[in-house]
Design an enzyme around this catalytic site. Structure first.
Site, PDB file in Angstrom:
ATOM      1  N   LYS A 115     -19.864 -98.801 -33.031  1.00 53.29           N
ATOM      2  CA  LYS A 115     -18.945 -99.158 -33.863  1.00 53.29           C
ATOM      3  C   LYS A 115     -17.735 -98.927 -32.321  1.00 53.29           C
ATOM      4  O   LYS A 115     -16.829 -99.203 -32.139  1.00 53.29           O
ATOM      5  CB  LYS A 115     -18.566 -99.267 -34.630  1.00 53.29           C
ATOM      6  CG  LYS A 115     -18.954-101.063 -35.246  1.00 53.29           C
ATOM      7  CD  LYS A 115     -17.945-101.400 -36.209  1.00 53.29           C
ATOM      8  CE  LYS A 115     -18.299-101.765 -37.399  1.00 53.29           C
ATOM      9  NZ  LYS A 115     -18.313-100.924 -39.074  1.00 53.29           N
ATOM     10  N   LYS A 194     -11.589 -89.122 -47.825  1.00 55.52           N
ATOM     11  CA  LYS A 194     -12.310 -88.045 -48.214  1.00 55.52           C
ATOM     12  C   LYS A 194     -11.819 -86.866 -47.306  1.00 55.52           C
ATOM     13  O   LYS A 194     -11.565 -87.292 -46.444  1.00 55.52           O
ATOM     14  CB  LYS A 194     -13.809 -88.218 -48.110  1.00 55.52           C
ATOM     15  CG  LYS A 194     -14.622 -87.636 -46.856  1.00 55.52           C
ATOM     16  CD  LYS A 194     -15.701 -87.450 -46.644  1.00 55.52           C
ATOM     17  CE  LYS A 194     -16.539 -86.961 -45.662  1.00 55.52           C
ATOM     18  NZ  LYS A 194     -17.964 -86.865 -45.776  1.00 55.52           N
ATOM     19  N   LYS A 197     -11.230 -82.625 -42.152  1.00 55.16           N
ATOM     20  CA  LYS A 197     -10.601 -81.180 -41.135  1.00 55.16           C
ATOM     21  C   LYS A 197      -9.424 -82.256 -40.464  1.00 55.16           C
ATOM     22  O   LYS A 197      -8.850 -81.931 -39.915  1.00 55.16           O
ATOM     23  CB  LYS A 197     -11.201 -81.074 -40.293  1.00 55.16           C
ATOM     24  CG  LYS A 197     -12.574 -79.302 -40.206  1.00 55.16           C
ATOM     25  CD  LYS A 197     -14.139 -78.622 -40.007  1.00 55.16           C
ATOM     26  CE  LYS A 197     -15.016 -79.219 -40.028  1.00 55.16           C
ATOM     27  NZ  LYS A 197     -16.095 -78.125 -39.403  1.00 55.16           N
TER      28      LYS A 197
END
Ligand code: TRP
Length: 330
Positions: A115, A194, A197
């Site tokens: 996607k 969540k 980094k």
């Protein structure tokens, strides 16, 4: 027989509190329970979505420092570099013959990437990531793989490959099991995603006291200004309370009670920063000590040597089972 554990990380940057509760904590527990531990630094996986490699070597060193700082002990845990264990690449080639592209295309990571890249723009390496990770796991014949939830499809792929390989060539592998962290998922400071980094919403294990204070101060909250735990109506504050709970010895109820009637987040946030800093202090100390005293290169060379020896044992069984041993030639 001691159970064998394989887990690890990509060397793409520093580890953060999400890694700690999601995986590192588990590893430290398993290490002290006496399991046989292998920790992969998955440098090949870095290449699946980027070709800029200038930071990889530096990141590998940083990762080892992160490990040492939280208490991973190289005497008990073999830390090794994926690309230097050519047995893993060899096994990947064999395993890639045992899956069809339809099955691999069903992997959620691959689907997402399809996607995101608008179809055919992902690398073949990204497409086959689950098979490569299966090779990492199976080459060690790992019993348990402590990972985050997002990695479960890869473990499923590894289990499928065990059945397929054993069915076609005889019993060589055993089915590995995923081991999920009991801790609820930690969201980032944006409370949207969540902790990660790349999203700029993380508190790193290597952050200084001042950086932690600043990050908590600017963490997203709401305009209601009461410290209550309500994941639906107050997701941002609830996530901060969860953080407070995870890094202190207070329960969620105790925390909420402590701030009852307080009409601003200021004090709560200052206390949270203190809680996190108190948690990080010994980690910072150990990092500093490790920087001075530990020979990172030697840790990696020794761990990688051990990994080569162990995976070569597996590969001898694999080649034999497949009749690719060629005893009359070699
Ligand atoms: N995919 C893992 C990550 O992104 C790293 C990894 C590579 C791994 N090979 C593995 C984890 C084998 C567990 C087992 O962090």
């Amino acid at each position: 027989m001691k159970k064998r554990i394989l887990t690890g990380d990509r060397p793409t940057g520093s580890l953060h509190l999400g890694h700690y509760v999601g995986s590192l904590q588990n590893r430290i527990q398993l290490q002290s329970d006496g399991y046989e531990m292998f920790n992969i630094i998955a440098d090949l996986q870095v290449l699946t979505d980027r070709l800029d490699t200038k930071d990889v070597e530096k990141n590998i060193r940083e990762l080892v420092l992160d490990y040492l700082s939280v208490g991973i002990d190289p005497k008990k845990t073999n830390i090794f570099i994926q690309s230097r264990v050519s047995q893993l690449s060899e096994l990947f080639v064999y395993l890639s013959m045992l899956v069809n592209v339809g099955r691999v295309g069903q992997n959620p990571t691959v689907k997402e990437e399809t996607k995101a890249t608008g179809g055919g723009n992902m690398s073949l390496g990204m497409f086959s990531l689950g098979v490569s990770q299966s090779a990492d796991i199976l080459a060690f014949n790992a019993d348990l793989v402590p990972v985050g939830e997002d990695q479960l499809p890869h473990i499923e792929q590894a289990r499928d490959l065990v059945r397929s390989f054993n069915h076609n060539f005889g019993d060589v592998f055993r089915e590995p099991e995923a081991m999920l962290s009991k801790t609820p998922r930690l969201l980032g400071l944006d409370a949207q995603n969540k902790m990660s980094k790349s999203r700029g919403n993380a508190i790193f294990l290597s952050d200084t006291k001042e950086v932690v204070e600043k990050k908590i101060k600017t963490a997203v909250t709401d305009s209601d200004s009461s410290v209550r735990y309500d994941e639906e109506k107050k997701p941002e504050v609830s996530n901060l309370i969860m953080m407070y709970h995870l890094f202190s010895d207070m329960s969620i109820d105790e925390i909420v009670k402590k701030y009852e009637g307080v009409k601003s987040y200021k004090e709560f946030k200052e206390d949270l920063a203190e809680v996190i800093n108190k948690f990080l202090d010994p980690i910072r100390e150990r990092r500093e000590q490790a920087e001075k005293e530990e020979d990172i290169a030697r840790i990696l060379r020794d761990g990688t040597q051990r990994a080569i020896e162990e995976t070569e044992k597996t590969m001898q069984k694999v080649r034999k089972a497949m009749k690719y041993e060629y005893r009359s030639i070699f």
